[in-house]
Every structure is written in structure tokens, then in C-alpha cells.
Write a protein that holds these residues in place. Structure first.
Motif, mmCIF file in Angstrom:
data_model
loop_
_atom_site.group_PDB
_atom_site.id
_atom_site.type_symbol
_atom_site.label_atom_id
_atom_site.label_comp_id
_atom_site.label_asym_id
_atom_site.label_seq_id
_atom_site.Cartn_x
_atom_site.Cartn_y
_atom_site.Cartn_z
ATOM 1 N N MET A 152 1.013 -1.020 0.118
ATOM 2 C CA MET A 152 0.071 0.081 -0.065
ATOM 3 C C MET A 152 0.944 1.399 0.135
ATOM 4 O O MET A 152 1.806 1.430 0.777
ATOM 5 C CB MET A 152 -0.892 -0.119 1.339
ATOM 6 N N THR A 153 0.576 2.278 -0.908
ATOM 7 C CA THR A 153 1.430 3.327 -0.992
ATOM 8 C C THR A 153 0.887 4.132 0.079
ATOM 9 O O THR A 153 0.015 3.992 0.643
ATOM 10 C CB THR A 153 1.110 4.055 -2.532
ATOM 11 N N PRO A 154 1.789 5.426 0.351
ATOM 12 C CA PRO A 154 1.558 6.177 1.554
ATOM 13 C C PRO A 154 0.071 7.061 1.307
ATOM 14 O O PRO A 154 -0.852 6.918 2.288
ATOM 15 C CB PRO A 154 2.730 7.314 1.430
ATOM 16 N N GLU A 155 -0.241 7.225 0.019
ATOM 17 C CA GLU A 155 -1.518 7.911 -0.380
ATOM 18 C C GLU A 155 -2.515 6.892 -0.240
ATOM 19 O O GLU A 155 -3.531 7.297 0.267
ATOM 20 C CB GLU A 155 -1.370 8.390 -1.868
ATOM 21 N N GLU A 156 -2.436 5.675 -0.552
ATOM 22 C CA GLU A 156 -3.493 4.765 -0.370
ATOM 23 C C GLU A 156 -3.732 4.358 1.159
ATOM 24 O O GLU A 156 -4.833 4.238 1.447
ATOM 25 C CB GLU A 156 -3.213 3.248 -0.857
ATOM 26 N N LEU A 157 -2.784 4.317 1.926
ATOM 27 C CA LEU A 157 -2.811 4.467 3.191
ATOM 28 C C LEU A 157 -3.421 5.459 4.143
ATOM 29 O O LEU A 157 -4.596 5.407 4.869
ATOM 30 C CB LEU A 157 -1.451 4.197 3.886
ATOM 31 N N LEU A 158 -3.143 6.689 3.612
ATOM 32 C CA LEU A 158 -4.055 7.967 4.096
ATOM 33 C C LEU A 158 -5.519 7.827 3.630
ATOM 34 O O LEU A 158 -6.371 7.973 4.651
ATOM 35 C CB LEU A 158 -3.276 9.167 3.627
ATOM 36 N N GLU A 159 -5.858 7.472 2.413
ATOM 37 C CA GLU A 159 -7.133 7.318 2.001
ATOM 38 C C GLU A 159 -7.839 6.267 2.669
ATOM 39 O O GLU A 159 -9.159 6.687 3.097
ATOM 40 C CB GLU A 159 -7.080 6.969 0.413
ATOM 41 N N ALA A 160 -7.370 5.064 3.016
ATOM 42 C CA ALA A 160 -7.965 4.119 3.544
ATOM 43 C C ALA A 160 -8.214 4.327 5.338
ATOM 44 O O ALA A 160 -9.170 4.234 5.980
ATOM 45 C CB ALA A 160 -7.074 2.593 3.759
ATOM 46 N N TYR A 161 -7.446 5.203 5.747
ATOM 47 C CA TYR A 161 -7.397 5.775 7.149
ATOM 48 C C TYR A 161 -8.597 6.481 7.506
ATOM 49 O O TYR A 161 -9.614 6.215 8.151
ATOM 50 C CB TYR A 161 -6.324 6.508 7.523
ATOM 51 N N TYR A 162 -8.777 7.479 6.447
ATOM 52 C CA TYR A 162 -10.080 8.058 6.391
ATOM 53 C C TYR A 162 -11.108 7.385 6.161
ATOM 54 O O TYR A 162 -12.377 7.547 6.523
ATOM 55 C CB TYR A 162 -9.866 9.470 5.752
ATOM 56 N N TYR A 163 -11.397 7.032 4.519
ATOM 57 C CA TYR A 163 -12.514 6.071 4.124
ATOM 58 C C TYR A 163 -13.001 5.026 4.565
ATOM 59 O O TYR A 163 -14.102 4.589 4.812
ATOM 60 C CB TYR A 163 -12.322 6.113 2.658
ATOM 61 N N LYS A 164 -11.995 3.857 4.827
ATOM 62 C CA LYS A 164 -12.316 2.638 5.374
ATOM 63 C C LYS A 164 -12.234 2.843 6.982
ATOM 64 O O LYS A 164 -12.729 1.737 7.534
ATOM 65 C CB LYS A 164 -11.125 1.573 5.130
ATOM 66 N N GLY A 165 -11.699 3.833 7.476
ATOM 67 C CA GLY A 165 -11.364 3.957 9.195
ATOM 68 C C GLY A 165 -12.684 4.786 9.679
ATOM 69 O O GLY A 165 -13.662 4.658 9.960
ATOM 70 N N LEU A 166 -12.473 5.969 9.632
ATOM 71 C CA LEU A 166 -12.732 7.047 10.358
ATOM 72 C C LEU A 166 -14.073 7.274 9.681
ATOM 73 O O LEU A 166 -15.096 7.441 10.585
ATOM 74 C CB LEU A 166 -11.857 8.361 10.277
ATOM 75 N N ASN A 167 -14.241 7.394 8.705
ATOM 76 C CA ASN A 167 -15.635 7.502 7.809
ATOM 77 C C ASN A 167 -16.494 6.641 8.146
ATOM 78 O O ASN A 167 -17.879 6.962 8.138
ATOM 79 C CB ASN A 167 -15.562 8.073 6.622
ATOM 80 N N LYS A 168 -16.030 5.479 8.542
ATOM 81 C CA LYS A 168 -17.040 4.189 8.958
ATOM 82 C C LYS A 168 -17.750 4.372 10.102
ATOM 83 O O LYS A 168 -18.428 3.405 10.520
ATOM 84 C CB LYS A 168 -16.497 3.052 8.575
ATOM 85 N N GLY A 169 -17.216 5.140 11.100
ATOM 86 C CA GLY A 169 -17.630 5.192 12.346
ATOM 87 C C GLY A 169 -17.410 3.856 13.227
ATOM 88 O O GLY A 169 -15.849 3.520 13.035
ATOM 89 N N ASP A 170 -17.997 3.248 13.877
ATOM 90 C CA ASP A 170 -17.464 2.264 14.736
ATOM 91 C C ASP A 170 -17.314 1.072 13.920
ATOM 92 O O ASP A 170 -16.348 0.163 14.420
ATOM 93 C CB ASP A 170 -18.655 1.887 15.752
ATOM 94 N N SER A 171 -17.965 0.777 12.660
ATOM 95 C CA SER A 171 -17.535 -0.277 11.672
ATOM 96 C C SER A 171 -16.164 -0.179 11.338
ATOM 97 O O SER A 171 -15.926 -1.099 10.544
ATOM 98 C CB SER A 171 -18.667 -0.288 10.803
ATOM 99 N N GLY A 172 -15.743 1.028 11.378
ATOM 100 C CA GLY A 172 -14.236 1.138 10.813
ATOM 101 C C GLY A 172 -13.127 0.853 11.885
ATOM 102 O O GLY A 172 -12.084 0.748 11.828
ATOM 103 N N GLU A 173 -13.692 0.573 13.096
ATOM 104 C CA GLU A 173 -12.492 0.352 14.062
ATOM 105 C C GLU A 173 -11.759 -0.968 13.969
ATOM 106 O O GLU A 173 -10.516 -0.864 14.108
ATOM 107 C CB GLU A 173 -13.275 -0.010 15.588
#
Length: 72
Positions: free
Chosen positions: A1-22
Motif C-alpha cells: 500500500m502506498t502512503p497515499e493509499e494508506l491515508l485514503e484508507a485511514y479516512y475512508y475505510k476507518g474514520l468515515n465508517k464510524g464504529d464499523s471502521g474500528e
């Protein structure tokens, strides 16, 4: 995973998903992460501190999400 992909995943798969991103956030973050939010909180350490911070923000602000417009 590139740094850009990791950052996008942090927000879109993690934080934006609420508790389901935990589970995803627990997978990618270091256990002793040091974190400082934008709401005037002092630095905190640990994944649970990150999760608690964003849970409190969602409770206060409703269904806000992050959107990445550009990366430099």
C-alpha cells in the motif's frame, strides 16, 4: 500500500465508517500511536484514544465525514 493509499484508507475505510471502521484502524495503527485532535485536546497515546476521540466528535457533530481533496 502506498502512503497515499494508506491515508485514503485511514479516512475512508476507518474514520468515515464510524464504529464499523474500528477493526481496520486497529489493523493499521501502531498500538502506541500518539495523537492530537483539533478540538483543543492534549496529546493522547494509543489506538483506544484515537477511537474515543472520533467517537466523541461523531456524537457531538453528527454524521460528519472527511474528504480528501488533494495530497501534496
Amino acid at each position: 500500500m502506498t502512503p497515499e493509499e494508506l491515508l485514503e484508507a485511514y479516512y475512508y475505510k476507518g474514520l468515515n465508517k464510524g464504529d464499523s471502521g474500528e477493526p481496520f484502524l486497529r489493523e493499521i495503527l501502531e498500538e502506541d500511536i500518539k495523537f492530537r485532535g483539533v478540538f483543543g485536546h492534549k496529546s493522547k497515546r494509543g489506538i483506544q484514544a484515537v477511537l474515543d476521540y472520533f467517537r466523541a466528535a461523531r456524537n457531538a457533530l453528527g454524521k460528519y465525514t472527511f474528504e480528501i481533496e488533494d495530497m501534496i
